[in-house]
Design a protein around this motif. Structure first.
Motif: not given
Length: 543
Positions: A182-185, A232, A235-236, A243
């Motif tokens: 999750k932290k690294e998506y 994705k 998101w980025q 994060e």
């Protein structure tokens, strides 16, 4: 050597082999099988599709394990059609290789990587082939343990995870990786034949993005993957802060670089760029675990953020590599800043497993000038200075100078080809001889005709890195046994292994992946595809 010459060599080999065998009273079935196996791979590699197809269909009548002897009257019925084929049709469709391996670049190395954790080798093979046709890079783990290792080692862009694994449940794997993912998506998609409502609810509650039931509809699945990667990317693009560390991310790095370069062109306002890489960070993860590694990254980021000015911009460039922009600062002044941070960070003490350890970093600095005012050039200069620091012993900072660009990096990459097919060895050696990946001074190419010669050779040095291309089917010692000995004898961190295998050797693929093969390529393969794989592995392996 041109592709046509390779084709001529294949035709010559067929003719010579059939002539030699015609003069012998009997030929073993094992010899026939190996001839067809090698012919299938070689012919397909150089684009002789009809020969490849005939070899593949003919192989079904022979076995590598049989000791039966065949007379010319018996084997001729199966093999003489090859001579007829090459005599009738000498214009097989050829696949043009690239003019040079140098055409491959780092952008290819950064294609999206999908990690599949699933022990259903037939499904894995199908998904791998389909996904790689869509230009994704696919890595495979047939067990939970191997999957966890690959997840923490390669930082994939997406994970496809089965529920039923041979050593532990996929739900257990999910519980271990979901926080970091999750932290690294990193999207996680469950693919499983176990799809009760309870399991799906539990998986979704843990944080998976999708739950796909087996059997898989390939068309729908590929569109799902495309859709999730587009999400994705959104998101980025929507975030600018990493994060985990609190530093800005790569998107903000690009924006800052663009703004500072624009200001310099308009107002001549200088700035310096420092690239920073934590020394031997992989050893921290391997020795103390990735949670401790994350603590080190966070401590480093916290220290830097509290050591710089408001106008400076600190970014996580990737993995354990960071970047620092210092506006209105020349390189000499930037050096004083970095060296102060370097001293403070190396004095920090970390604790794990009843041990105290310290971590250092290396850095390279460049300054914008009229001659170097484009982002790619500045990054290249800072990167050269960084690698000068690493090659000089690490825990130091180097200022870029023109002298550095004249000095090749000291990194040595050894590509070793172990294959009993002389033509395959010749083709690959010829192509790799012109390969010059970034930040590597020397690429050494060696080849061996069998596994025994390779194992007995003095080929290994602990100071160098190796990528071994290993044929799965060879006389005396097969490729899987060679792989087992490599993994028993040498540290895995220094050696990457790509298995070269035929489509019918599913058992070999499974065993090879279980024994620690990093990738596999099915014969016949295209040289550009193989080069792309090796460059990507080298990029991840060395940097």
């Amino acid at each position: 050597m041109t592709t046509q010459k390779y084709k001529d060599l294949v035709e010559k080999r067929i003719t010579q082999t059939l002539q030699e065998w015609s003069e012998q009273s009997q030929i073993t079935e094992k010899e026939i099988y190996r001839f067809l196996h090698n012919l299938k791979g070689t012919a397909g590699t150089v684009g002789m599709k009809e020969v490849e197809a005939l070899a593949e269909s003919t192989m079904l009548f022979f076995s590598d394990d049989s000791h039966k002897n065949w007379s010319m009257e018996e084997w001729g019925e199966y093999l003489f059609p090859f001579k007829t084929l090459i005599d009738k049709n000498s214009s097989s469709i050829m696949i043009n290789p690239p003019n040079s391996a140098n055409q491959l670049n780092n952008e290819e190395c950064r294609q999206s990587e999908i990690l599949i954790i699933d022990d259903d080798v037939e499904l894995v093979a199908i998904l791998k082939e389909a996904l790689e046709k869509q230009s994704y890079y696919v890595s495979i783990a047939l067990s939970a343990e191997r999957g966890l290792k690959k997840f923490y080692g390669s930082k994939p862009d997406m994970i496809l995870l089965d529920i039923l694994l041979p050593d532990k449940s996929g739900i257990e794997v999910l519980s271990q990786i979901i926080g970091k993912a999750k932290k690294e998506y990193i999207p996680i998609i469950i693919i499983s034949g176990e799809h009760s409502k309870e399991i799906q609810l539990h998986a979704y509650s843990l944080g998976v993005m999708d739950f796909v039931q087996k059997p898989v509809d390939l068309d729908l699945f590929l569109m799902l993957i495309k859709n999730r990667f587009e999400l994705k990317r959104e998101w980025q693009e929507a975030i600018i802060v990493d994060e985990l560390t609190g530093a800005f991310n790569r998107k903000q790095f690009n924006q800052t670089m663009k703004q500072l370069v624009s200001d310099f062109k308009r107002t001549s306002r200088i700035f310096s760029l420092a690239l920073i890489d934590l020394d031997h960070f992989k050893k921290v993860n391997d020795s103390y675990g990735h949670l401790v590694g994350d603590e080190v990254l966070q401590a480093f980021s916290h220290l830097v953020l509290n050591s710089i000015r408001v106008e400076d911009t600190f970014c996580r460039f990737g993995g354990e590599e960071f970047a620092l922009f210092l506006p209105n600062t020349n390189a000499a002044s930037a050096l004083l800043v970095i060296e102060r941070i370097q001293k403070d960070f190396s004095s920090l003490k970390f604790s794990a497993r009843d041990e105290i350890f310290q971590v250092s970093f290396s850095s390279g600095i460049t300054e914008v000038t009229e001659a170097a005012q484009e982002s790619d050039k500045l990054i290249e200069e800072a990167d050269q200075a960084l690698y000068a620091s690493k090659n000089a012993g690490r825990n130091q900072t180097t200022l870029y100078s023109k002298l550095l660009s004249a000095i090749k990096k000291d990194s040595v990459l050894n590509v070793i080809i172990v294959d009993d097919d002389a033509l395959i060895r010749r083709i690959m050696t010829s192509h790799f001889s012109t390969w010059t990946p970034a930040n590597i001074a020397t690429v050494n190419i060696k080849s061996f005709a069998n596994g025994l010669d390779f194992l007995q050779a003095d080929w290994y040095s602990s100071e160098e890195k190796y990528i071994v291309l290993l044929d799965g089917v060879m006389p005396d010692i097969d490729g899987v046994e060679v792989l087992e000995r490599i993994r028993r004898t040498y540290p895995e961190v220094n050696i990457l292994v790509i298995m070269l295998t035929g489509r019918n050797n599913q058992a070999d693929i499974v065993h090879a992946l279980q024994m620690g093969a990093d990738d596999y390529v099915i014969k016949p393969f295209h040289i550009p595809e193989l080069l792309s794989r090796i460059e990507r592995l080298a990029y991840r392996f060395l940097f």
